[in-house]
Design a protein around this motif. Structure first.
Motif, PDB file in Angstrom:
ATOM      1  N   ASP A   4       0.884  -1.165   0.000  1.00  0.00           N
ATOM      2  CA  ASP A   4       0.000   0.000   0.000  1.00  0.00           C
ATOM      3  C   ASP A   4       0.917   1.208   0.000  1.00  0.00           C
ATOM      4  OD1 ASP A   4      -3.011  -0.765   0.410  1.00  0.00           O
ATOM      5  OD2 ASP A   4      -1.830  -2.177   1.609  1.00  0.00           O
ATOM      6  N   LEU A   5       0.677   2.105  -0.933  1.00  0.00           N
ATOM      7  CA  LEU A   5       1.584   3.226  -1.158  1.00  0.00           C
ATOM      8  C   LEU A   5       0.824   4.542  -1.091  1.00  0.00           C
ATOM      9  CD1 LEU A   5       4.280   4.469  -2.116  1.00  0.00           C
ATOM     10  CD2 LEU A   5       3.597   3.864  -4.458  1.00  0.00           C
ATOM     11  N   TRP A   6       1.200   5.385  -0.124  1.00  0.00           N
ATOM     12  CA  TRP A   6       0.606   6.710  -0.013  1.00  0.00           C
ATOM     13  C   TRP A   6       1.536   7.724  -0.662  1.00  0.00           C
ATOM     14  CZ3 TRP A   6      -0.968   2.983   3.235  1.00  0.00           C
ATOM     15  CH2 TRP A   6      -2.328   2.946   3.560  1.00  0.00           C
ATOM     16  N   ASP A  13       9.071  14.726  -2.940  1.00  0.00           N
ATOM     17  CA  ASP A  13       9.595  13.438  -2.478  1.00  0.00           C
ATOM     18  C   ASP A  13       8.986  12.244  -3.225  1.00  0.00           C
ATOM     19  OD1 ASP A  13      11.298  14.615  -0.660  1.00  0.00           O
ATOM     20  OD2 ASP A  13       9.900  14.419   1.019  1.00  0.00           O
ATOM     21  N   CYS A  14       7.916  12.489  -3.980  1.00  0.00           N
ATOM     22  CA  CYS A  14       7.238  11.395  -4.683  1.00  0.00           C
ATOM     23  C   CYS A  14       7.588  11.316  -6.166  1.00  0.00           C
ATOM     24  CB  CYS A  14       5.722  11.543  -4.522  1.00  0.00           C
ATOM     25  SG  CYS A  14       5.162  11.328  -2.822  1.00  0.00           S
ATOM     26  N   GLU A 134       2.623   9.876   8.177  1.00  0.00           N
ATOM     27  CA  GLU A 134       2.789  11.311   8.403  1.00  0.00           C
ATOM     28  C   GLU A 134       3.453  12.019   7.238  1.00  0.00           C
ATOM     29  OE1 GLU A 134       4.903  11.630  12.082  1.00  0.00           O
ATOM     30  OE2 GLU A 134       3.197  10.919  13.243  1.00  0.00           O
ATOM     31  N   LYS A 135       4.072  11.256   6.342  1.00  0.00           N
ATOM     32  CA  LYS A 135       4.719  11.881   5.187  1.00  0.00           C
ATOM     33  C   LYS A 135       4.665  10.923   4.012  1.00  0.00           C
ATOM     34  CE  LYS A 135       9.381  10.584   6.664  1.00  0.00           C
ATOM     35  NZ  LYS A 135      10.711  11.099   6.920  1.00  0.00           N
ATOM     36  N   VAL A 136       4.997  11.460   2.865  1.00  0.00           N
ATOM     37  CA  VAL A 136       4.986  10.651   1.644  1.00  0.00           C
ATOM     38  C   VAL A 136       6.350  10.681   0.991  1.00  0.00           C
ATOM     39  CG1 VAL A 136       2.526  10.896   1.177  1.00  0.00           C
ATOM     40  CG2 VAL A 136       4.108  12.618   0.300  1.00  0.00           C
ATOM     41  N   SER A 148       8.909   5.068   5.342  1.00  0.00           N
ATOM     42  CA  SER A 148       8.415   6.407   5.017  1.00  0.00           C
ATOM     43  C   SER A 148       9.505   7.261   4.415  1.00  0.00           C
ATOM     44  CB  SER A 148       7.890   7.103   6.282  1.00  0.00           C
ATOM     45  OG  SER A 148       6.732   6.450   6.742  1.00  0.00           O
ATOM     46  N   GLY A 149       9.101   8.099   3.494  1.00  0.00           N
ATOM     47  CA  GLY A 149      10.019   9.009   2.836  1.00  0.00           C
ATOM     48  C   GLY A 149      10.628   8.359   1.608  1.00  0.00           C
ATOM     49  N   PRO A 150      11.356   9.148   0.825  1.00  0.00           N
ATOM     50  CA  PRO A 150      11.999   8.598  -0.376  1.00  0.00           C
ATOM     51  C   PRO A 150      12.948   7.472   0.011  1.00  0.00           C
ATOM     52  CG  PRO A 150      12.200  10.992  -0.300  1.00  0.00           C
ATOM     53  CD  PRO A 150      11.660  10.563   1.023  1.00  0.00           C
ATOM     54  N   GLN A 151      12.908   6.386  -0.743  1.00  0.00           N
ATOM     55  CA  GLN A 151      13.736   5.216  -0.433  1.00  0.00           C
ATOM     56  C   GLN A 151      14.535   4.810  -1.660  1.00  0.00           C
ATOM     57  OE1 GLN A 151      13.824   3.833   2.655  1.00  0.00           O
ATOM     58  NE2 GLN A 151      12.323   5.334   3.339  1.00  0.00           N
ATOM     59  N   PRO A 152      15.759   4.332  -1.458  1.00  0.00           N
ATOM     60  CA  PRO A 152      16.512   3.771  -2.580  1.00  0.00           C
ATOM     61  C   PRO A 152      15.977   2.372  -2.903  1.00  0.00           C
ATOM     62  CG  PRO A 152      17.781   3.584  -0.566  1.00  0.00           C
ATOM     63  CD  PRO A 152      16.523   4.365  -0.218  1.00  0.00           C
TER      64      PRO A 152
END
Length: 190
Positions: A4-6, A13-14, A134-136, A148-152
């Motif tokens: 599931d991806l918010w 960041d998306c 809390e963040k995308v 959460s947050g940008p991921q490699p």
């Protein structure tokens, strides 16, 4: 397995999520269902800069043409907003952008003139609040854990591998965060 991806098309960041997630899924090799959800990062922004209506149009694309059309519309909105400064809250801008991605102009105009799909967007946001998003972007693996947050790519691969290892383990309940959309019953700010 499911992710599931918010995301929010207005969030810088998306912007790389489709490429990074696509690379991770290709390397992982197993079938993974990805379900995208709406999350409006800045509900206090000026109306023309908010992403609520863009999120409704993305949901419309999913309803009208499935995940492929949804992905094309999302990509068009992200690109136009981040590369060209397009206002995602401007109905005429939205209509023109998504028409080029394959959505029928009249269908988009009708949806934007109504409350159509607004409840779906707000339900996604309420679910996010309840599970602590809390963040995308936020990636939730098999409803068990999140990144959460940008991921490699490598971090997403670890998440996928961990979820695969825990396929037979039931998710652990957590305390609810927020009201689940019943904002009159709590002190959250919708």
């Amino acid at each position: 397995m499911r992710i599931d991806l918010w995301t929010d098309p207005a969030s810088p960041d998306c912007t790389q999520v489709p490429e990074v997630l696509g690379a991770a899924l290709a390397r992982f090799g197993a079938t993974v269902e990805v379900v995208e959800h709406a999350f409006e990062v800045d509900r206090q922004a000026p109306v023309e800069r908010r992403s609520f209506d863009a999120q409704r149009v993305i949901a419309l694309a999913r309803r009208e043409g499935g995940p492929e059309l949804e992905a094309r519309v999302r990509a068009a909105l992200v690109r136009a907003h981040h590369d060209d400064g397009a206002a995602l809250g401007d109905h005429e801008v939205l209509t023109s952008l998504v028409e080029g991605a394959g959505l029928d102009r009249a269908v988009v105009e009708a949806a934007l003139a109504s409350d159509d799909l607004g409840h779906e967007v707000r339900a996604d946001e309420a679910t996010a609040r309840m599970i602590g998003v809390e963040k995308v972007p936020t990636f939730v693996f098999d409803r068990k854990f999140a990144l959460s947050g940008p991921q490699p790519v490598e971090a997403l691969l670890v998440g996928l591998a961990t979820a695969a290892e825990q396929a037979d383990v039931a998710p652990t309940p957590r305390e609810s965060a927020g009201c689940g959309g019943n904002c009159a019953a709590c002190a959250c700010t919708p």
